[in-house]
Design a protein around this motif. Structure first.
Motif, PDB file in Angstrom:
ATOM      1  N   VAL A   1      32.342  15.824   3.323  1.00 30.82           N
ATOM      2  CA  VAL A   1      33.537  16.595   3.661  1.00 30.82           C
ATOM      3  C   VAL A   1      33.143  18.034   3.958  1.00 30.82           C
ATOM      4  O   VAL A   1      32.124  18.533   3.476  1.00 30.82           O
ATOM      5  CB  VAL A   1      34.568  16.548   2.512  1.00 30.82           C
ATOM      6  CG1 VAL A   1      35.021  15.118   2.269  1.00 30.82           C
ATOM      7  CG2 VAL A   1      33.986  17.148   1.225  1.00 30.82           C
ATOM      8  N   GLY A   2      33.977  18.703   4.750  1.00 31.13           N
ATOM      9  CA  GLY A   2      33.725  20.081   5.140  1.00 31.13           C
ATOM     10  C   GLY A   2      34.482  21.073   4.293  1.00 31.13           C
ATOM     11  O   GLY A   2      35.006  20.735   3.219  1.00 31.13           O
ATOM     12  N   PRO A   3      34.586  22.328   4.768  1.00 28.98           N
ATOM     13  CA  PRO A   3      35.277  23.368   3.990  1.00 28.98           C
ATOM     14  C   PRO A   3      36.750  23.029   3.761  1.00 28.98           C
ATOM     15  O   PRO A   3      37.400  22.410   4.603  1.00 28.98           O
ATOM     16  CB  PRO A   3      35.121  24.615   4.872  1.00 28.98           C
ATOM     17  CG  PRO A   3      33.929  24.334   5.729  1.00 28.98           C
ATOM     18  CD  PRO A   3      33.951  22.865   5.989  1.00 28.98           C
TER      19      PRO A   3
ATOM     20  N   ASP B   1      33.377  28.033   3.676  1.00 25.01           N
ATOM     21  CA  ASP B   1      32.743  28.046   4.994  1.00 25.01           C
ATOM     22  C   ASP B   1      31.229  28.124   4.851  1.00 25.01           C
ATOM     23  O   ASP B   1      30.710  28.865   4.006  1.00 25.01           O
ATOM     24  CB  ASP B   1      33.240  29.229   5.817  1.00 25.01           C
ATOM     25  CG  ASP B   1      34.689  29.078   6.248  1.00 25.01           C
ATOM     26  OD1 ASP B   1      35.138  27.930   6.357  1.00 25.01           O
ATOM     27  OD2 ASP B   1      35.351  30.114   6.467  1.00 25.01           O
TER      28      ASP B   1
ATOM     29  N   VAL C   1      35.453  23.757  -1.190  1.00 29.32           N
ATOM     30  CA  VAL C   1      34.246  23.884  -0.353  1.00 29.32           C
ATOM     31  C   VAL C   1      34.490  25.037   0.613  1.00 29.32           C
ATOM     32  O   VAL C   1      35.475  25.024   1.360  1.00 29.32           O
ATOM     33  CB  VAL C   1      33.957  22.583   0.418  1.00 29.32           C
ATOM     34  CG1 VAL C   1      32.705  22.742   1.261  1.00 29.32           C
ATOM     35  CG2 VAL C   1      33.809  21.414  -0.540  1.00 29.32           C
TER      36      VAL C   1
ATOM     37  N   HIS D   1      39.657  19.793  -1.712  1.00 31.20           N
ATOM     38  CA  HIS D   1      39.619  18.327  -1.703  1.00 31.20           C
ATOM     39  C   HIS D   1      40.017  17.829  -3.103  1.00 31.20           C
ATOM     40  O   HIS D   1      39.437  18.251  -4.111  1.00 31.20           O
ATOM     41  CB  HIS D   1      38.221  17.830  -1.326  1.00 31.20           C
ATOM     42  CG  HIS D   1      37.745  18.348  -0.002  1.00 31.20           C
ATOM     43  ND1 HIS D   1      38.088  17.779   1.202  1.00 31.20           N
ATOM     44  CD2 HIS D   1      36.956  19.423   0.295  1.00 31.20           C
ATOM     45  CE1 HIS D   1      37.517  18.450   2.193  1.00 31.20           C
ATOM     46  NE2 HIS D   1      36.829  19.456   1.668  1.00 31.20           N
TER      47      HIS D   1
ATOM     48  N   THR E   1      24.967  24.545   4.079  1.00 31.32           N
ATOM     49  CA  THR E   1      24.431  23.924   5.304  1.00 31.32           C
ATOM     50  C   THR E   1      24.185  24.945   6.404  1.00 31.32           C
ATOM     51  O   THR E   1      24.032  24.581   7.571  1.00 31.32           O
ATOM     52  CB  THR E   1      25.403  22.849   5.811  1.00 31.32           C
ATOM     53  OG1 THR E   1      26.717  23.415   5.962  1.00 31.32           O
ATOM     54  CG2 THR E   1      25.463  21.686   4.842  1.00 31.32           C
ATOM     55  N   ARG E   2      24.129  26.213   6.063  1.00 37.31           N
ATOM     56  CA  ARG E   2      23.801  27.241   7.056  1.00 37.31           C
ATOM     57  C   ARG E   2      22.284  27.382   7.174  1.00 37.31           C
ATOM     58  O   ARG E   2      21.516  26.769   6.441  1.00 37.31           O
ATOM     59  CB  ARG E   2      24.427  28.579   6.652  1.00 37.31           C
ATOM     60  CG  ARG E   2      25.946  28.556   6.598  1.00 37.31           C
ATOM     61  CD  ARG E   2      26.471  29.878   6.083  1.00 37.31           C
ATOM     62  NE  ARG E   2      25.931  30.188   4.759  1.00 37.31           N
ATOM     63  CZ  ARG E   2      26.054  31.371   4.168  1.00 37.31           C
ATOM     64  NH1 ARG E   2      26.669  32.353   4.802  1.00 37.31           N
ATOM     65  NH2 ARG E   2      25.575  31.568   2.965  1.00 37.31           N
TER      66      ARG E   2
ATOM     67  N   GLN F   1      29.478  25.542   4.001  1.00 38.96           N
ATOM     68  CA  GLN F   1      29.093  24.538   3.022  1.00 38.96           C
ATOM     69  C   GLN F   1      29.676  23.181   3.404  1.00 38.96           C
ATOM     70  O   GLN F   1      30.645  23.087   4.162  1.00 38.96           O
ATOM     71  CB  GLN F   1      29.589  24.913   1.615  1.00 38.96           C
ATOM     72  CG  GLN F   1      28.977  26.167   1.041  1.00 38.96           C
ATOM     73  CD  GLN F   1      29.545  26.478  -0.336  1.00 38.96           C
ATOM     74  OE1 GLN F   1      30.689  26.131  -0.644  1.00 38.96           O
ATOM     75  NE2 GLN F   1      28.748  27.121  -1.161  1.00 38.96           N
ATOM     76  N   HIS F   2      29.047  22.141   2.867  1.00 38.31           N
ATOM     77  CA  HIS F   2      29.579  20.783   2.948  1.00 38.31           C
ATOM     78  C   HIS F   2      29.396  20.147   1.575  1.00 38.31           C
ATOM     79  O   HIS F   2      28.577  20.608   0.771  1.00 38.31           O
ATOM     80  CB  HIS F   2      28.886  19.959   4.034  1.00 38.31           C
ATOM     81  CG  HIS F   2      29.311  20.329   5.424  1.00 38.31           C
ATOM     82  ND1 HIS F   2      28.839  21.462   6.044  1.00 38.31           N
ATOM     83  CD2 HIS F   2      30.163  19.719   6.300  1.00 38.31           C
ATOM     84  CE1 HIS F   2      29.381  21.554   7.245  1.00 38.31           C
ATOM     85  NE2 HIS F   2      30.183  20.507   7.424  1.00 38.31           N
TER      86      HIS F   2
END
Length: 255
Positions: A56-58, A40, A38, A61, A75-76, A42-43
């Motif tokens: 979860v974030g950048p 930056d 993931v 995973h 998500t920007r 984005q989620h």
């Protein structure tokens, strides 16, 4: 960073410095299937056996293949452009209306679960809302852009709550009458101006109806006999000179 919005896939395009690394990681991700990346801005929403879990974030995973999956979304702030559409006002005038909005996903779970395609659904919902707001206007109220923008945002507020988004900016990129409507409005304005001149000639100048109408329309109207008496007489034309008598010729051809 230039990343095109995608609600169900990874980044479509990255910067030059990140593109080789992302391609290599995506290759490893496709081969192994044990992790997801993931980036930056984005989620990702984690699914375990088809059930939505945590967001979860950048970062990288790890996941169990087949059992776990991730859906990534940008998500920007995202700009959405609506194509121009012809909308008829309540007084039968037709306007071409285009709009632009800036929105952001604030609740990823709702954005991915409540609607199958957020971008398409948001565009269609905004088109319907704009049509409803503009149809309620007339040739006078259509000029109040601030009130129409506020009306659109008020109607979109329940959608924002339901789909987990936030509309930060909204405005009309195009709001103009069609050529036929523009001709109608110009003819009406011209008629109002002529009516104002007619009333001014009747009240201030003291003209009768025929003379006022003739002056406004540029026509030539014959004057009445009473008006002819008030006119200054024209100078008389010069009289013609008397004709000279013809010479009296005798039979010999001499006078």
């Amino acid at each position: 960073m230039l990343i095109l919005m995608s609600t169900n896939t990874g980044p479509i395009q990255a910067t030059v410095s990140q593109q080789p690394r992302s391609a290599f990681l995506e290759f490893l991700q496709a081969i192994t299937g044990v992790f997801v990346v993931v980036y930056d801005g984005q989620h990702a929403l984690k699914f375990t056996l088809g059930r939505a879990g945590s967001v979860v974030g950048p970062g990288v995973h790890w996941k169990w293949p087949i059992i776990e999956a991730y859906r990534i979304a940008d998500t920007r702030h995202t700009t959405i452009e609506l194509e121009k559409q012809a909308i008829q006002l309540r007084d039968d005038l037709v306007y071409e209306v285009g709009a632009r909005a800036v929105y952001q996903i604030t609740h990823l779970r709702r954005a991915l679960i409540e609607i199958d395609n957020l971008l398409v659904g948001l565009r269609n919902r905004m088109v319907i809302t704009i049509q409803r707001v503009v149809k309620a206007q007339d040739r006078e109220s259509i000029r109040d852009l601030h009130r129409m923008v506020a009306a659109v945002l008020d109607e979109m507020a329940p959608v924002e709550e339901q789909w987990g988004i936030k509309i930060h900016e909204f405005g009309f990129s195009t709001l103009s009458p069609t050529p036929e409507t523009l001709e109608i409005t110009q003819l009406r304005k011209l008629a109002e101006e002529k009516l104002s001149l007619f009333q001014q000639f009747r009240r201030s100048e003291g003209m009768d109806t025929t003379a006022a109408v003739a002056l406004i329309s540029g026509s030539v109207v014959a004057l009445r006999p009473s008006e002819l008496q008030d006119r200054v007489p024209e100078p008389p034309l010069p009289e013609a000179l008397p004709a000279e008598p013809a010479p009296d010729w005798d039979e010999g051809g001499t006078s």
